[in-house]
Design an enzyme around this catalytic site. Sequence first.
Site, mmCIF file in Angstrom:
data_model
loop_
_atom_site.group_PDB
_atom_site.id
_atom_site.type_symbol
_atom_site.label_atom_id
_atom_site.label_comp_id
_atom_site.label_asym_id
_atom_site.label_seq_id
_atom_site.Cartn_x
_atom_site.Cartn_y
_atom_site.Cartn_z
ATOM 1 N N GLY A 53 -59.101 9.510 -13.506
ATOM 2 C CA GLY A 53 -60.212 10.455 -13.470
ATOM 3 C C GLY A 53 -59.772 11.908 -13.512
ATOM 4 O O GLY A 53 -60.322 12.718 -14.260
ATOM 5 N N THR A 54 -58.778 12.247 -12.716
ATOM 6 C CA THR A 54 -58.327 13.643 -12.649
ATOM 7 C C THR A 54 -57.863 14.119 -14.018
ATOM 8 O O THR A 54 -58.247 15.195 -14.486
ATOM 9 C CB THR A 54 -57.186 13.790 -11.620
ATOM 10 O OG1 THR A 54 -57.729 13.543 -10.327
ATOM 11 C CG2 THR A 54 -56.574 15.172 -11.657
ATOM 12 N N ASN B 96 -68.704 11.844 -4.596
ATOM 13 C CA ASN B 96 -67.740 10.965 -3.929
ATOM 14 C C ASN B 96 -67.811 11.032 -2.402
ATOM 15 O O ASN B 96 -67.320 10.143 -1.724
ATOM 16 C CB ASN B 96 -66.314 11.309 -4.379
ATOM 17 C CG ASN B 96 -65.996 12.773 -4.220
ATOM 18 O OD1 ASN B 96 -66.687 13.633 -4.782
ATOM 19 N ND2 ASN B 96 -64.982 13.094 -3.461
ATOM 20 N N GLN C 107 -67.328 7.639 -9.762
ATOM 21 C CA GLN C 107 -68.035 6.851 -8.742
ATOM 22 C C GLN C 107 -69.326 6.221 -9.295
ATOM 23 O O GLN C 107 -70.099 5.635 -8.538
ATOM 24 C CB GLN C 107 -68.390 7.731 -7.535
ATOM 25 C CG GLN C 107 -67.203 8.370 -6.843
ATOM 26 C CD GLN C 107 -66.357 7.385 -6.035
ATOM 27 O OE1 GLN C 107 -66.707 6.207 -5.888
ATOM 28 N NE2 GLN C 107 -65.219 7.851 -5.545
ATOM 29 N N SER D 287 -62.288 5.884 -14.066
ATOM 30 C CA SER D 287 -61.020 5.486 -13.471
ATOM 31 C C SER D 287 -61.038 3.984 -13.180
ATOM 32 O O SER D 287 -62.069 3.437 -12.810
ATOM 33 C CB SER D 287 -60.837 6.273 -12.177
ATOM 34 O OG SER D 287 -59.839 5.682 -11.399
ATOM 35 N N HIS E 215 -59.084 2.237 -10.876
ATOM 36 C CA HIS E 215 -58.835 1.706 -9.514
ATOM 37 C C HIS E 215 -60.072 1.756 -8.615
ATOM 38 O O HIS E 215 -60.110 1.096 -7.589
ATOM 39 C CB HIS E 215 -57.638 2.409 -8.861
ATOM 40 C CG HIS E 215 -57.908 3.782 -8.364
ATOM 41 N ND1 HIS E 215 -58.151 4.052 -7.047
ATOM 42 C CD2 HIS E 215 -57.954 4.964 -9.002
ATOM 43 C CE1 HIS E 215 -58.322 5.350 -6.887
ATOM 44 N NE2 HIS E 215 -58.214 5.923 -8.061
ATOM 45 N N THR F 34 -46.231 7.568 -24.500
ATOM 46 C CA THR F 34 -46.289 6.138 -24.800
ATOM 47 C C THR F 34 -47.376 5.475 -23.958
ATOM 48 O O THR F 34 -47.459 5.692 -22.756
ATOM 49 C CB THR F 34 -44.918 5.484 -24.526
ATOM 50 O OG1 THR F 34 -43.944 6.208 -25.270
ATOM 51 C CG2 THR F 34 -44.909 4.024 -24.945
ATOM 52 N N CYS G 155 -59.430 18.094 12.078
ATOM 53 C CA CYS G 155 -59.894 18.207 13.465
ATOM 54 C C CYS G 155 -59.557 19.591 13.987
ATOM 55 O O CYS G 155 -58.817 19.751 14.934
ATOM 56 C CB CYS G 155 -59.201 17.141 14.281
ATOM 57 S SG CYS G 155 -59.755 17.025 15.967
#
Lengths: 387, 388
Positions: free
Chosen positions: A71-72, A151, A186, A206, A208, A242, A336
């Site tokens: 995706g990126t 996302n 997404q 993407s 994955h 390739t 945090c």
Amino acid sequence: MSETISRRIYFDWAATAIPLRFDPAGSYPWGNPSSLHEEGKKAREALEGARRTCAHILGVPEHTLFFTSGGTESNALVIHSLLLRPGKPGILYGATEHPSVRENAEILRRLEHSVGIIPVESDGRILSQTLFASLEKFPRTRLVCLMGVNNETGAIHDIPRLVRELRIFQSQRGGPPLHIHCDLVQTLGKIPFSLQEADIDSAAMSAHKLGGPRGIGLLYCRKKVESLLRGGEQEGGLRPGTENVWGAMALAHCFEQRALPSVVRQEHLAATQRMALLIRELSRIPGTTLIPADRSPEDPRFSPYILQVAFQGMPGEVMVRTLNDQGFAVSTGSACSAAHQDRPILKAMGVPEEIARRGIRISQGWTTTEEDIRALVATIFTIIQKG
Amino acid sequence: MGLYLIKPGELTLKGNNRKEFESILKRNMVTMLRGTGASLHLTEGRYFVRCSEEQEGAVEGVLNRIIGIAGWARARFCEKNMEALIATVIEEARGLASQGYRTYKLEARRSDKSFPLDSYGIVCAVGEEIRKALPELTVQVQNPQIVIHIEVRERVYVYSLTHQGRRGLPVGSAGRGLLLLSGGIDSPVAGYLMACRGMKLDSIYFHAYPYTSEEAQRKVARLAEILGSYTLGMRLFTIPFTAVQLRIKERAPDAWTTVLLRMAMMEAADRLASTIDARALVTGESLSQVASQTIENIRCTESTTVLPVLRPLIGLDKEETIRLAREIGTYDVSILPYEDCCVLFSPVHPIIHAPYDEARDLYAACELQGLIEEAVRNKKVEKLGYPS
């Protein structure tokens, strides 16, 4: 410290999906697809076969699909192509876009291209009128980036409608044609979506997120764009290097398993029911805040696969660690720390910082069960009670 | 072969203690050079390190980290005759000229009195040759950029102290201290400065999982490892402090949590220190830098300790602390975005000038002793940065 939990329940599908098994029959065509010999020909056949499969499932011509690393890279290829066009054409992108759009667009700003950000409503979605106003404000815009599903919050953009209205608006005001690019990472395989109907010029996908391997993705591109990457002529010169034949085969396999329109519709329905259960159950925990607060259990504005939610008195990061120790994988992008405002997406939606800091993302997938959801909610309830 | 000359630092000033300091410095050097195969000799107040060519990088790395030396140099050596001596000095001078040095001074020492020229004679003869060979270099006796030393001993040694040492007193010459190490910029620098006064250090870190992350803990371990590379290793004691933090949050008003937590940390550190023979606590506090570091709050936080609390940064400007952090290599780790204190325990408006008696009362009301004892008992210890 983390304890070892024998049973893990996975609620971080938006980060990556649980991988599907992929064992291609016969030996792997390991040759270089650009080679003229038999080994090369076999690899070329496998690669083009994978492309054909994807094209068939997506309902687009084969020559509009390019294998990339994910995706990126697909987003970056299109955005960076503006650098090679004369006159420093501008880009307009939504305020809640993924960093792979936002950060690459900001490179263009450094190089003095016009870069505009389209504000979103409190539900994280862009209104047509806002889009038009942004276009008028940034007249040098030639590329518009809109994401299909956010996302972090699951907010869905009605891409076909937005694009239709945008094109009408642009033609009525006599503006130059626009390249419209969508991040569908997404969306694909999750939300019923037709590339044919959407009338967009390019899109990033993407593998994955659909159970395929990392390092392989697709760029749909029906318009000629010039790539900044140079090398061989692979993938029409758009993505030299390739080719990842095995990855392409695995991607085609997971498309066959997860992205067929009938499968997507069926899974979407089941996911909607599970999400409604999750939201209803979570709402019974005192102090729970959905993000946005007005999200309803079966809200069509949101992907049923992704929920952003904040809990009373517990920073998101702490909740993630505590749930992890109890055997649940969820995620957050928040630190945090009072010193870090690193939830730009929630900030763009106007979510108060104090709530944003408590936000966690729960995302589900095809193996998620109602039992998993009940176990998660019960655990969260116990954690909150212990406080 | 690599030959290095090391000039000890201020320990030369320490009258009767000199021998002890010298032996500690020597022991430190031997320990830190272990694994490089280098040999160390002490002659007339100078240390010489010899090593193989392959180990030069490792040895130079050690020389850059040893505390207690004024400077070091790569030394050249040659046969004991004027021809060889002049050629060697010119070689050294040429190297200095190429590094940009323009003014110099020669200093010669002749331990071997049988050498035909005396120190003055050597300087005159060599100076004349440098003038001819390297006209870009000029002699400046008062304030030269660099001094080229010539020492005639069993051989001729030529060196110029091109590398500044870390100075200070050798680590281990001033007792043991316990450093309160957070993930921030200040505490590693405080530890380094005390190490430069000869203090051997261990460190203590308060971990509040799940309110602070494992990444934050790893970051602190990395900082301890870097500090340890100057201090011949360091033990890092990690104290599980979640229960203490939650108790304070439960019993004390929000605005007080920071100062009460610091009081509890000091008490825990003090308890640990007494079990590891540490004679002082070391903190990175700098007056008024943050809410817990006003003089009123420092009075409160110190009230829970018996041992002296050393605060080497107390009067330092933050910029200076950052400069030191960069110099010792901790800065880039310190700025990693893993916080050592969760926002849950960081009040928006912390009390800045805590009234002492009120602080003591609130602290007592938290009834932390049992929790602190348990936390210290459950410590985890890691040994970091020890020489191989």
